[in-house]
Design an enzyme around this catalytic site. Sequence first.
Site, PDB file in Angstrom:
ATOM      1  CE  LYS A 197      -4.481   0.690   0.313  1.00 11.29           C
ATOM      2  NZ  LYS A 197      -5.505  -0.299  -0.106  1.00 11.29           N
TER       3      LYS A 197
HETATM    4  N1  GLU Z   1      -7.297  -0.064  -3.369  1.00 13.68           N
HETATM    5  C1  GLU Z   1      -8.012  -1.266  -3.648  1.00 13.68           C
HETATM    6  C2  GLU Z   1      -8.037  -2.163  -2.432  1.00 13.68           C
HETATM    7  O1  GLU Z   1      -7.861  -1.730  -1.324  1.00 13.68           O
HETATM    8  C3  GLU Z   1      -7.554  -1.949  -4.911  1.00 13.68           C
HETATM    9  C4  GLU Z   1      -6.139  -2.400  -4.910  1.00 13.68           C
HETATM   10  C5  GLU Z   1      -5.640  -2.946  -6.235  1.00 13.68           C
HETATM   11  O2  GLU Z   1      -6.421  -3.045  -7.167  1.00 13.68           O
HETATM   12  O3  GLU Z   1      -4.446  -3.247  -6.296  1.00 13.68           O
HETATM   13  O4  GLU Z   1      -8.312  -3.325  -2.534  1.00 13.68           O
END
Ligand code: GLU
Length: 420
Positions: free
Chosen positions: A110
Amino acid sequence: MTVSLEQEINPWEAQSARFDAATKKLNLDEGLVKILRYPNRELIVHIPVSMDNGKLEVFTGFRVQHSIARGPAKGGVRYSPDVTLDEVRALASWMTWKCAVVNIPFGGAKGGIICDPHKMSPGELERMTRRYTAELVEFIGPEKDVPAPDMNTNEQVMAWMMDTYSMHMRQTVTAVVTGKPINIGGSRGRREATGRGIMITCDQAIKKFGLRPENTRVIVQGFGNVGSNAARLMHEAGYKIIGIIEVDGSIYTKKGIDIEALWSYREKNRTLAGFTEAEKADPTELFQSECEILIPAATENQITSRNAAKIRCKILAEGANGPTTAAADEILAANKVFVIPDILCNAGGVTTSYFEWVQDRQGYFWKESVVNEQLADIMISSFNDVVRYADTHSVNNRIAAYMLAIDRVAYTVRQRGIYA
Ligand code: GLU
């Protein structure tokens, strides 16, 4: 053990509490627990950005890679004034578990930048995004770590990230990020995917209660990409969306809101405030109103030990990451609320990101019907895996999802062997 509210709402504590409960139940080897508990790598950057007023501003950004055991690290980037390293760590771990729950070949990561994107111009956002990406050049890549949108980031931000990375590589590398615009390697269906995944898991959950969409009342908190798409698709499928909670206006109507009309109203007015086809509502009261499904699709810590006893839904479908604290889990379980945990419920987004990454690498793009079919397949089987696991091991759905995920990652780590 009693914890303070401050501790309860720390996302890293929330993640760790569930991780500890799950690893204990799994009877996982102590060394493996230590490996899986902490992120592999954490990067902090301080990035200069020239602002429109001619001055320089320095922003702090993070990228945390929790695990790369099952494949490249994967996860979004969020822009928010309250981002902290602890939050990004928790969100990175949740991505590892999420990808493992739906069994896609990714680890978890993240990123985030401490900023207030609503107070920045498009030019400032572009320069900040590009400089952040430039700082991450060695850290990310299709085989290393693949960012995506998250809170306050979107397809445009992904286009800038893809372009910046590609400029440094001296070639176009579409698979470095997902959630891109369709004409530069994005996948059909990606924008709606998290909302669609929520609906698919709700479709499965209501069957357990003998409900049909027509007699299922739904309240959605958040009308961003996740909440608005979940509400629109569920409305189309016949669910009765009786309430929407948003910072700029909460609305309620017993007969169900016409989400298409609300959607067009919001497109035109950029706010939900002033929509006359539903009554204005108090957000706290609406959140605690009786309904069959409550979908928190906004931010973390919406259900804590303070309000969990007041939640009156049958099914809690967690569209957001970490909307419920560990202390609240126990209260919900005692009140027999059926929880579809975040790492399952909102996994439709990253699952379609996986499809996007596959399509980019193949240079061959699927029809939307194929994307949606494959997504439904994965979401339904993952839902069944989690619920079955919960039954077999007599644990709640959340701990079942963690156990299933941690077991899969641990298995891979053991199989690869530990380079210690
Ligand atoms: N931000 C989204 C999540 O928390 C998508 C992450 C992604 O597609 O890599 O799952």
